[in-house]
Enzyme design. Structure first.
Site, PDB file in Angstrom:
ATOM      1  N   GLY A  12     -13.936  -6.370 -10.440  1.00  0.00           N
ATOM      2  CA  GLY A  12     -13.259  -7.370  -9.632  1.00  0.00           C
ATOM      3  C   GLY A  12     -11.910  -6.981  -9.061  1.00  0.00           C
ATOM      4  N   SER A  13     -11.618  -5.694  -8.952  1.00  0.00           N
ATOM      5  CA  SER A  13     -10.317  -5.303  -8.380  1.00  0.00           C
ATOM      6  C   SER A  13     -10.206  -5.741  -6.922  1.00  0.00           C
ATOM      7  CB  SER A  13     -10.072  -3.800  -8.533  1.00  0.00           C
ATOM      8  OG  SER A  13     -11.100  -3.048  -7.922  1.00  0.00           O
ATOM      9  N   ASN A  14     -11.272  -5.588  -6.147  1.00  0.00           N
ATOM     10  CA  ASN A  14     -11.236  -6.067  -4.760  1.00  0.00           C
ATOM     11  C   ASN A  14     -11.096  -7.582  -4.710  1.00  0.00           C
ATOM     12  OD1 ASN A  14     -11.306  -3.873  -2.939  1.00  0.00           O
ATOM     13  ND2 ASN A  14     -13.462  -3.527  -3.397  1.00  0.00           N
ATOM     14  N   LEU A  86     -24.072  -6.667  -6.376  1.00  0.00           N
ATOM     15  CA  LEU A  86     -25.197  -5.734  -6.388  1.00  0.00           C
ATOM     16  C   LEU A  86     -26.561  -6.378  -6.197  1.00  0.00           C
ATOM     17  CD1 LEU A  86     -23.968  -3.354  -9.233  1.00  0.00           C
ATOM     18  CD2 LEU A  86     -23.615  -3.190  -6.759  1.00  0.00           C
ATOM     19  N   ILE A  89     -28.775 -10.324  -0.684  1.00  0.00           N
ATOM     20  CA  ILE A  89     -28.509 -11.701  -0.260  1.00  0.00           C
ATOM     21  C   ILE A  89     -29.779 -12.282   0.353  1.00  0.00           C
ATOM     22  CG2 ILE A  89     -27.072 -13.171   1.217  1.00  0.00           C
ATOM     23  CD1 ILE A  89     -25.600 -11.751  -1.118  1.00  0.00           C
ATOM     24  N   ASN A 103     -19.486  -7.719   3.805  1.00  0.00           N
ATOM     25  CA  ASN A 103     -19.571  -6.818   2.658  1.00  0.00           C
ATOM     26  C   ASN A 103     -18.659  -5.626   2.913  1.00  0.00           C
ATOM     27  OD1 ASN A 103     -20.616  -5.719   0.206  1.00  0.00           O
ATOM     28  ND2 ASN A 103     -21.978  -4.411   1.399  1.00  0.00           N
ATOM     29  N   HIS A 105     -18.478  -1.522   1.963  1.00  0.00           N
ATOM     30  CA  HIS A 105     -19.264  -0.406   1.439  1.00  0.00           C
ATOM     31  C   HIS A 105     -18.344   0.803   1.318  1.00  0.00           C
ATOM     32  CE1 HIS A 105     -22.911   1.752   0.491  1.00  0.00           C
ATOM     33  NE2 HIS A 105     -22.450   2.741   1.223  1.00  0.00           N
ATOM     34  N   ASP A 146     -26.821  -2.656   3.806  1.00  0.00           N
ATOM     35  CA  ASP A 146     -25.845  -1.841   4.539  1.00  0.00           C
ATOM     36  C   ASP A 146     -26.197  -1.575   5.998  1.00  0.00           C
ATOM     37  OD1 ASP A 146     -24.378  -1.674   2.134  1.00  0.00           O
ATOM     38  OD2 ASP A 146     -25.550   0.065   1.512  1.00  0.00           O
TER      39      ASP A 146
END
Length: 190
Positions: A12-14, A86, A89, A103, A105, A146
Site C-alpha cells: 500500500g505505499s502507492n 492483482l 476488474i 491503473n 503499471h 494492461d
C-alpha cells in the site's frame, strides 16, 4: 468533492501516497475508501492509520455487481484507482465507471505487460531483456490486462549493472513522484 476508491492487494505505499496527496490538502477530491482482496494486505493498516475506511472482499463478492456496486454507491465513489491490485476488474464495473478507473503499471507499456506481469516479475523481465530504460505507465482499465488507453508515462535510465531490486527502487521513486499528480490531472479533466 470527487470521491476516490483505491483497490490494492499489497503493502500500500502507492495508496498511502495518494491518500496523503488528496486527503491532507484541498485538491477537489478525497480518497473515501480502500478495497482489498487480501485480509493480510498492508494497505489495510495504512488506510486505517490515515482515517480511510477499508473493506476486504472475497473474489465472489468483488465480482458480484449485487455486492460491489452498492458498496461503492454507499461510499459515493466517483473514481477508482488500482494501486497494486492483482485481480482482473469485471467487465460490468469497467462499463459502470467508463474512463473512471485507472491503473499504474511498473513498466513502459506495451512492454512487459499482461497476465502475471506485476511487481518483481516485471523488473526481472526488464533486466533479462537488457533494457536501457524503464518506467511507469498510468492507463485506463480495459477488459484485458494492461491494454487500456495510456494516459501518462515517466521513464528512468537503467545501468547494465542494475538488479531487479535496483529497478524496483527506481520504479517506486517514479510512482511516488508522479502517480498522485497524474491522478489529479485526470480527475481535473472529468
Amino acid at each position: 468533492m470527487l470521491r476516490i476508491a483505491i483497490f490494492a492487494s499489497g503493502n500500500g505505499s502507492n495508496a498511502e501516497n495518494i491518500i496523503r496527496h488528496f486527503n491532507f490538502s484541498d485538491r477537489g477530491a478525497q480518497v473515501a475508501l480502500v478495497v482489498s482482496n487480501r485480509t493480510d494486505a498492508g494497505v489495510l493498516d495504512r488506510a486505517t492509520r490515515l482515517g480511510v475506511p477499508a473493506q476486504v472482499l472475497t473474489r465472489g463478492d468483488f465480482n458480484s455487481p449485487d455486492h460491489l456496486l452498492p458498496m461503492l454507491q454507499r461510499y459515493g465513489i466517483d473514481f477508482i484507482v488500482l494501486a497494486g491490485f492483482l485481480m482482473m476488474i469485471p467487465e460490468w464495473l469497467i462499463k459502470e465507471y467508463k474512463h473512471r478507473i485507472v491503473n499504474i503499471h511498473p513498466s513502459l507499456l506495451p512492454k512487459f505487460g499482461g497476465k502475471g506481469m506485476y511487481g518483481i516479475n516485471v523488473h526481472k523481465a526488464v533486466v533479462a531483456a537488457r533494457e536501457t530504460q524503464t518506467g511507469i505507465t498510468v492507463h485506463y482499465v480495459s477488459e484485458q490486462y494492461d491494454e487500456g488507453e495510456i494516459i501518462f508515462q515517466a521513464s528512468v535510465p537503467l545501468r547494465p549493472s542494475d538488479t531487479p531490486e535496483d529497478v524496483e527502487k527506481k520504479i517506486h521513486q517514479l510512482e511516488a513522484n508522479h502517480f498522485p499528480i497524474a491522478i489529479e490531472k485526470i480527475i481535473a479533466g472529468l
